[in-house]
Motif scaffolding. Structure first.
Motif, PDB file in Angstrom:
ATOM      1  N   HIS A 145       0.839  -1.203   0.000  1.00  0.00           N
ATOM      2  CA  HIS A 145       0.000   0.000   0.000  1.00  0.00           C
ATOM      3  C   HIS A 145       0.875   1.256   0.000  1.00  0.00           C
ATOM      4  O   HIS A 145       1.824   1.365   0.782  1.00  0.00           O
ATOM      5  N   ASN A 146       0.581   2.177  -0.881  1.00  0.00           N
ATOM      6  CA  ASN A 146       1.329   3.436  -1.024  1.00  0.00           C
ATOM      7  C   ASN A 146       2.820   3.206  -1.291  1.00  0.00           C
ATOM      8  O   ASN A 146       3.661   4.025  -0.934  1.00  0.00           O
ATOM      9  N   ASN A 147       3.140   2.056  -1.895  1.00  0.00           N
ATOM     10  CA  ASN A 147       4.522   1.756  -2.250  1.00  0.00           C
ATOM     11  C   ASN A 147       5.435   1.607  -1.029  1.00  0.00           C
ATOM     12  O   ASN A 147       6.645   1.806  -1.099  1.00  0.00           O
ATOM     13  N   ALA A 148       4.846   1.261   0.116  1.00  0.00           N
ATOM     14  CA  ALA A 148       5.600   1.199   1.373  1.00  0.00           C
ATOM     15  C   ALA A 148       6.706   0.146   1.331  1.00  0.00           C
ATOM     16  O   ALA A 148       7.792   0.378   1.861  1.00  0.00           O
ATOM     17  N   ARG A 149       6.453  -0.985   0.712  1.00  0.00           N
ATOM     18  CA  ARG A 149       7.462  -2.051   0.674  1.00  0.00           C
ATOM     19  C   ARG A 149       8.693  -1.601  -0.111  1.00  0.00           C
ATOM     20  O   ARG A 149       9.828  -1.839   0.306  1.00  0.00           O
ATOM     21  N   ALA A 150       8.478  -0.954  -1.227  1.00  0.00           N
ATOM     22  CA  ALA A 150       9.611  -0.456  -2.019  1.00  0.00           C
ATOM     23  C   ALA A 150      10.371   0.627  -1.257  1.00  0.00           C
ATOM     24  O   ALA A 150      11.604   0.695  -1.326  1.00  0.00           O
ATOM     25  N   LEU A 151       9.635   1.451  -0.526  1.00  0.00           N
ATOM     26  CA  LEU A 151      10.288   2.508   0.253  1.00  0.00           C
ATOM     27  C   LEU A 151      11.178   1.937   1.348  1.00  0.00           C
ATOM     28  O   LEU A 151      12.328   2.362   1.505  1.00  0.00           O
ATOM     29  N   ILE A 152      10.667   0.974   2.105  1.00  0.00           N
ATOM     30  CA  ILE A 152      11.445   0.438   3.230  1.00  0.00           C
ATOM     31  C   ILE A 152      12.699  -0.266   2.722  1.00  0.00           C
ATOM     32  O   ILE A 152      13.727  -0.286   3.407  1.00  0.00           O
ATOM     33  N   CYS A 153      12.647  -0.799   1.510  1.00  0.00           N
ATOM     34  CA  CYS A 153      13.824  -1.474   0.951  1.00  0.00           C
ATOM     35  C   CYS A 153      14.927  -0.489   0.568  1.00  0.00           C
ATOM     36  O   CYS A 153      16.071  -0.891   0.373  1.00  0.00           O
ATOM     37  N   LYS A 154      14.605   0.796   0.472  1.00  0.00           N
ATOM     38  CA  LYS A 154      15.613   1.824   0.190  1.00  0.00           C
ATOM     39  C   LYS A 154      16.460   2.148   1.414  1.00  0.00           C
ATOM     40  O   LYS A 154      17.530   2.721   1.291  1.00  0.00           O
ATOM     41  N   VAL A 155      15.971   1.805   2.577  1.00  0.00           N
ATOM     42  CA  VAL A 155      16.649   2.134   3.832  1.00  0.00           C
ATOM     43  C   VAL A 155      17.631   1.029   4.179  1.00  0.00           C
ATOM     44  O   VAL A 155      17.282  -0.155   4.142  1.00  0.00           O
TER      45      VAL A 155
END
Length: 81
Positions: free
Chosen positions: A55-65
Motif C-alpha cells: 500500500h502506497n509503495n511502502a514495501r519499495a520505500l522500506i527497501c531503500k533504507v
C-alpha cells in the motif's frame, strides 16, 4: 564569513530521509489495519519485506533504507535523546 562554529552530523540528510520513509511506512501499515510497530520490527529482525504492505509503495520505500543504519540510529536515539 561568520566566525561561529557550526556543528553538524555527517549523514543528517540520510537520517531525515530514513525518518520520512519510516513515517510513511508506518502510516501505510496503519491505513491497512496492521500493527505498524510489530510489522516494522518483524521486517527489521528478518529482513523479509513481506512484513510491509505494498500500500502506497511502502514495501519499495522500506527497501531503500539500509537496515543496519536504521537499527544503529534507533539505538542511538533511544540511548542519547
Amino acid at each position: 564569513m561568520e566566525d561561529n562554529t557550526i556543528k553538524f552530523r555527517v549523514g543528517q540528510d540520510d537520517n531525515n530521509e530514513m525518518k520520512q520513509i519510516l513515517t510513511s511506512v508506518y502510516t501505510s501499515l496503519t491505513e491497512k489495519g496492521y500493527n505498524p510497530i510489530n510489522q516494522i520490527v518483524g521486517y527489521l529482525l528478518s529482513e523479509d519485506p513481506t512484513y510491509i504492505t505494498n500500500h502506497n509503495n511502502a514495501r519499495a520505500l522500506i527497501c531503500k533504507v539500509d537496515r543496519d543504519e536504521l537499527l544503529q540510529d534507533l539505538v542511538e536515539h533511544y540511548l542519547f535523546d
